[in-house]
Motif scaffolding. Structure first.
Motif, PDB file in Angstrom:
ATOM      1  N   HIS A 136      93.421  50.066  22.596  1.00 59.09           N
ATOM      2  CA  HIS A 136      94.827  50.220  22.232  1.00 59.09           C
ATOM      3  C   HIS A 136      95.474  48.917  21.771  1.00 59.09           C
ATOM      4  N   ASN A 137      94.952  47.790  22.221  1.00 59.36           N
ATOM      5  CA  ASN A 137      95.519  46.496  21.842  1.00 59.36           C
ATOM      6  C   ASN A 137      94.962  45.989  20.508  1.00 59.36           C
ATOM      7  N   ASN A 138      93.904  46.598  19.999  1.00 57.20           N
ATOM      8  CA  ASN A 138      93.270  46.165  18.754  1.00 57.20           C
ATOM      9  C   ASN A 138      94.267  46.045  17.591  1.00 57.20           C
ATOM     10  N   PRO A 139      95.104  47.057  17.320  1.00 56.63           N
ATOM     11  CA  PRO A 139      96.067  46.944  16.212  1.00 56.63           C
ATOM     12  C   PRO A 139      97.138  45.872  16.457  1.00 56.63           C
ATOM     13  N   VAL A 140      97.460  45.619  17.722  1.00 57.34           N
ATOM     14  CA  VAL A 140      98.433  44.572  18.057  1.00 57.34           C
ATOM     15  C   VAL A 140      97.804  43.207  17.774  1.00 57.34           C
ATOM     16  N   GLU A 141      96.592  43.001  18.257  1.00 56.17           N
ATOM     17  CA  GLU A 141      95.877  41.735  18.032  1.00 56.17           C
ATOM     18  C   GLU A 141      95.667  41.479  16.545  1.00 56.17           C
ATOM     19  N   SER A 142      95.503  42.542  15.766  1.00 57.12           N
ATOM     20  CA  SER A 142      95.292  42.405  14.319  1.00 57.12           C
ATOM     21  C   SER A 142      96.595  42.205  13.549  1.00 57.12           C
ATOM     22  N   GLY A 143      97.740  42.282  14.249  1.00 56.48           N
ATOM     23  CA  GLY A 143      99.030  42.062  13.606  1.00 56.48           C
ATOM     24  C   GLY A 143      99.553  43.250  12.818  1.00 56.48           C
TER      25      GLY A 143
ATOM     26  N   LYS B 105     103.742  46.949  19.070  1.00 55.58           N
ATOM     27  CA  LYS B 105     103.502  47.702  20.302  1.00 55.58           C
ATOM     28  C   LYS B 105     102.363  48.682  20.063  1.00 55.58           C
ATOM     29  N   GLU B 106     101.479  48.786  21.017  1.00 50.53           N
ATOM     30  CA  GLU B 106     100.300  49.649  20.897  1.00 50.53           C
ATOM     31  C   GLU B 106     100.641  51.058  20.437  1.00 50.53           C
ATOM     32  N   GLU B 107     101.672  51.659  21.040  1.00 52.76           N
ATOM     33  CA  GLU B 107     102.001  53.062  20.767  1.00 52.76           C
ATOM     34  C   GLU B 107     102.559  53.294  19.365  1.00 52.76           C
ATOM     35  N   GLU B 108     102.875  52.216  18.626  1.00 50.84           N
ATOM     36  CA  GLU B 108     103.382  52.347  17.257  1.00 50.84           C
ATOM     37  C   GLU B 108     102.271  52.652  16.254  1.00 50.84           C
ATOM     38  N   TYR B 109     101.029  52.370  16.613  1.00 55.68           N
ATOM     39  CA  TYR B 109      99.921  52.557  15.676  1.00 55.68           C
ATOM     40  C   TYR B 109      99.496  54.026  15.683  1.00 55.68           C
TER      41      TYR B 109
ATOM     42  N   GLY C 281      99.628  56.165  21.629  1.00 54.36           N
ATOM     43  CA  GLY C 281     100.828  57.001  21.736  1.00 54.36           C
ATOM     44  C   GLY C 281     100.669  58.104  22.761  1.00 54.36           C
ATOM     45  N   ASP C 282      99.477  58.698  22.814  1.00 54.97           N
ATOM     46  CA  ASP C 282      99.209  59.746  23.805  1.00 54.97           C
ATOM     47  C   ASP C 282      99.398  59.215  25.224  1.00 54.97           C
ATOM     48  N   TYR C 283      98.902  58.007  25.455  1.00 54.72           N
ATOM     49  CA  TYR C 283      99.024  57.403  26.786  1.00 54.72           C
ATOM     50  C   TYR C 283     100.452  56.968  27.084  1.00 54.72           C
ATOM     51  N   ALA C 284     101.298  56.895  26.042  1.00 56.15           N
ATOM     52  CA  ALA C 284     102.716  56.564  26.216  1.00 56.15           C
ATOM     53  C   ALA C 284     103.577  57.831  26.270  1.00 56.15           C
TER      54      ALA C 284
END
Length: 186
Positions: free
Chosen positions: A149-156, A160-164, A170-173
């Motif tokens: 879940h943090n992969n898209p955040v780390e990639s810029g 927030k994880e749930e935005e991707y 998003g399911d986990y949010a």
């Protein structure tokens, strides 16, 4: 984890696994929505027809992360079928996409990889290794879930994880995502 000739291998076909696989040459194929959607539809098909259980997922520009198991099926077989099908569908989509400016370049990379492949394929889309890691305790599950879940955040890509959209964050949010999940619960 068991090392085999090709790297890590699935030993317990009924266990939960973290798997990652990448496009040959790390080509950013999934920068286009059409190609990401082929992956999503294929995941849904494998859930419905092949018994794939998805706990978490993320499609990045050139690779995919999953936490999965299989109901009655063999995890290795389901992944093999998924990769084989998506390879054909994405290659077809690349060839037929009227606005694909990277077509010749991508196909050349996939053709070279296919020529070096011992299975004598014309094109190779996915790298060979899935790097499956059996998740046999809560700590490992948490670590891999956070990593995915943090992969898209780390990639810029997002803050927030749930935005991707192309992940299960998003399911986990509490939102409903693109793919039906079995949420990891302890």
């Amino acid at each position: 984890k068991v090392m085999g000739k090709g790297g890590y291998k699935v030993i317990d076909q009924g266990a939960m696994y973290f798997v990652s696989f990448a496009v040959v040459g790390w080509v950013d194929v999934f920068a286009r929505k059409e190609y990401r959607n082929v992956v999503i539809e294929s995941l849904k098909y494998c859930q419905e027809k092949k018994g794939l259980v998805i706990y978490a997922w993320c499609v990045m520009s050139n690779h995919i992360h999953l936490i999965i198991s299989a109901k009655e099926s063999n995890v290795s077989d389901v992944l093999g079928d998924f990769k084989k099908f998506t390879s054909k569908q994405i290659l077809k989509a690349i060839i037929e996409h009227p606005g694909e400016s990277r077509r010749e370049w991508m196909l050349e990379i996939f053709k070279k990889a296919g020529a070096s492949n011992s299975r004598n394929m014309n094109y190779q889309f996915w790298q060979q290794n899935n790097h499956p890691i059996e998740l046999f305790n809560n700590e490992m599950m948490d670590e891999k879930l956070e990593y995915i879940h943090n992969n898209p955040v780390e990639s810029g890509i997002v803050e927030k994880e749930e935005e991707y959209l192309y992940s299960s964050a998003g399911d986990y949010a509490g939102e409903n995502g693109m793919v039906e999940l079995k949420l990891i619960e302890y």
